[in-house]
Design a protein around this motif. Structure first.
Motif, mmCIF file in Angstrom:
data_model
loop_
_atom_site.group_PDB
_atom_site.id
_atom_site.type_symbol
_atom_site.label_atom_id
_atom_site.label_comp_id
_atom_site.label_asym_id
_atom_site.label_seq_id
_atom_site.Cartn_x
_atom_site.Cartn_y
_atom_site.Cartn_z
ATOM 1 N N UNK A 164 0.823 -1.207 0.000
ATOM 2 C CA UNK A 164 0.000 0.000 0.000
ATOM 3 C C UNK A 164 0.859 1.260 0.000
ATOM 4 N N UNK A 165 1.889 1.283 0.853
ATOM 5 C CA UNK A 165 2.763 2.453 0.924
ATOM 6 C C UNK A 165 3.574 2.587 -0.360
ATOM 7 N N UNK A 166 4.020 1.467 -0.906
ATOM 8 C CA UNK A 166 4.750 1.495 -2.175
ATOM 9 C C UNK A 166 3.888 2.085 -3.284
ATOM 10 N N UNK A 167 2.621 1.700 -3.316
ATOM 11 C CA UNK A 167 1.706 2.236 -4.323
ATOM 12 C C UNK A 167 1.511 3.741 -4.142
ATOM 13 N N UNK A 168 1.438 4.187 -2.895
ATOM 14 C CA UNK A 168 1.278 5.618 -2.623
ATOM 15 C C UNK A 168 2.497 6.399 -3.107
ATOM 16 N N UNK A 169 3.668 5.827 -2.911
ATOM 17 C CA UNK A 169 4.897 6.484 -3.386
ATOM 18 C C UNK A 169 4.908 6.566 -4.902
ATOM 19 N N UNK A 170 4.544 5.472 -5.548
ATOM 20 C CA UNK A 170 4.509 5.455 -7.013
ATOM 21 C C UNK A 170 3.505 6.469 -7.547
ATOM 22 N N UNK A 171 2.338 6.571 -6.899
ATOM 23 C CA UNK A 171 1.305 7.511 -7.331
ATOM 24 C C UNK A 171 1.802 8.951 -7.251
ATOM 25 N N UNK A 172 2.688 9.211 -6.261
ATOM 26 C CA UNK A 172 3.235 10.557 -6.081
ATOM 27 C C UNK A 172 4.455 10.810 -6.967
ATOM 28 N N UNK A 173 4.827 9.817 -7.761
ATOM 29 C CA UNK A 173 5.949 9.987 -8.677
ATOM 30 C C UNK A 173 7.284 9.500 -8.150
ATOM 31 N N UNK A 174 7.272 8.811 -7.016
ATOM 32 C CA UNK A 174 8.509 8.313 -6.428
ATOM 33 C C UNK A 174 8.830 6.898 -6.861
ATOM 34 N N UNK A 175 9.952 6.403 -6.366
ATOM 35 C CA UNK A 175 10.416 5.060 -6.718
ATOM 36 C C UNK A 175 10.531 4.220 -5.454
ATOM 37 N N UNK A 176 9.858 3.080 -5.437
ATOM 38 C CA UNK A 176 9.874 2.225 -4.250
ATOM 39 C C UNK A 176 9.524 0.795 -4.624
ATOM 40 N N UNK A 177 9.949 -0.132 -3.780
ATOM 41 C CA UNK A 177 9.542 -1.526 -3.898
ATOM 42 C C UNK A 177 9.151 -2.023 -2.512
ATOM 43 N N UNK A 178 8.171 -2.936 -2.438
ATOM 44 C CA UNK A 178 7.776 -3.487 -1.145
ATOM 45 C C UNK A 178 8.660 -4.657 -0.756
ATOM 46 N N UNK A 179 8.793 -4.870 0.545
ATOM 47 C CA UNK A 179 9.577 -6.009 1.041
ATOM 48 C C UNK A 179 8.966 -6.462 2.353
ATOM 49 N N UNK A 180 8.435 -7.665 2.368
ATOM 50 C CA UNK A 180 7.803 -8.196 3.566
ATOM 51 C C UNK A 180 8.741 -9.145 4.294
ATOM 52 N N UNK A 181 8.569 -9.246 5.615
ATOM 53 C CA UNK A 181 9.382 -10.173 6.391
ATOM 54 C C UNK A 181 9.480 -9.757 7.831
#
Length: 250
Positions: A46-63
């Motif tokens: 969800x946070x990764x998607x929010x960053x992408x929507x704002x024009x940023x670069x991110x990937x999710x990582x669970x663990x």
């Protein structure tokens, strides 16, 4: 804030909500490539998607960051994603049981120490070698006001956060001459979704404990985190910075 992290990669643990989410969003808005780590994959996504929507670069990582093998994997993935790892925020944490020290549950003690202390060590243990390869970096460990003062019925949390401050100082001494700065932040009680589960009247009591007359905001912690990670804080290392509305000044 006039700070840029263009070309740098940041790993933020516990970034699926609250303070961690605010830190991840702020770093991405300032140009960092952000690895959004959380125990819950849906929160990280969800946070990764929010960053992408704002024009940023991110990937999710669970663990689970209390597992050293998991942290080693997360760091390796972060370092390999954009060609290096320069920034680390050890933010993941839990509150734990509420009980007097003489009655504190042993399994609760172990879990709090695992998440709030051991995971911070694991993050630095595996990230520092990658930062050295990248030519340097900066680390912020999210401690707490309870890394500076005591709090009844929270022995494990208080012990872990005091230890995070000490660990921060030791690592700063070891690596400051090698281009890696290490600092801690001690937030007071921050108005996050975690407080929504408090019983009636408890939130008001927390507000009253802060001389400033309110709880803190996640973005206030995130702003300081960005500053400490940036080159503008180039002479700041080995210290813990309170964001507490004068809580610890009492």
């Amino acid at each position: 804030m006039d700070i840029t992290f263009t070309g740098k990669t940041a790993l933020v643990t516990g970034a699926g909500s609250g303070i961690g989410e605010a830190i991840a969003l702020g770093l991405a808005a300032s140009g960092a490539n952000v690895v959004v780590q959380d125990l819950k994959s849906e929160a990280a996504e969800r946070v990764t998607a929010a960053i992408a929507k704002a024009g940023g670069t991110a990937i999710p990582a669970a663990g689970d960051v209390s597992d050293p093998a998991t942290v080693e994997r997360l760091v390796a993935e972060a370092a390999g994603w954009q060609g290096g790892l320069q920034l680390l925020v050890n933010n993941a944490g839990i509150g734990g049981a509420q009980a007097p020290t003489g009655e504190y549950p042993l399994d609760g003690w172990r879990r709090v120490i695992d998440v709030n202390l051991n995971a911070v060590f694991y993050g630095m243990r595996f990230a520092i070698p990658e930062m050295l390869k990248a030519g340097g970096g900066a680390i912020v460990n999210i401690a707490s006001i309870l890394g500076s003062v005591g709090f009844a019925n929270s022995a494990a949390y208080v012990a872990a956060k005091h230890a995070v401050v000490g660990l921060t100082k030791s690592a700063a001494l070891e690596y400051s001459a090698k281009g890696i700065r290490v600092n801690a932040i001690g937030p007071a009680f921050i108005d996050t979704p975690l407080l929504s589960a408090l019983p009636p009247g408890a939130k008001e009591a927390l507000v009253a404990a802060h001389p400033i007359g309110r709880l803190g905001r996640a973005d206030e912690v995130a702003d300081l985190t960005q500053y400490l990670l940036s080159d503008r804080a180039s002479f700041i290392t080995g210290s813990c910075h309170l964001v507490d509305g004068a809580y610890c000044a009492q």
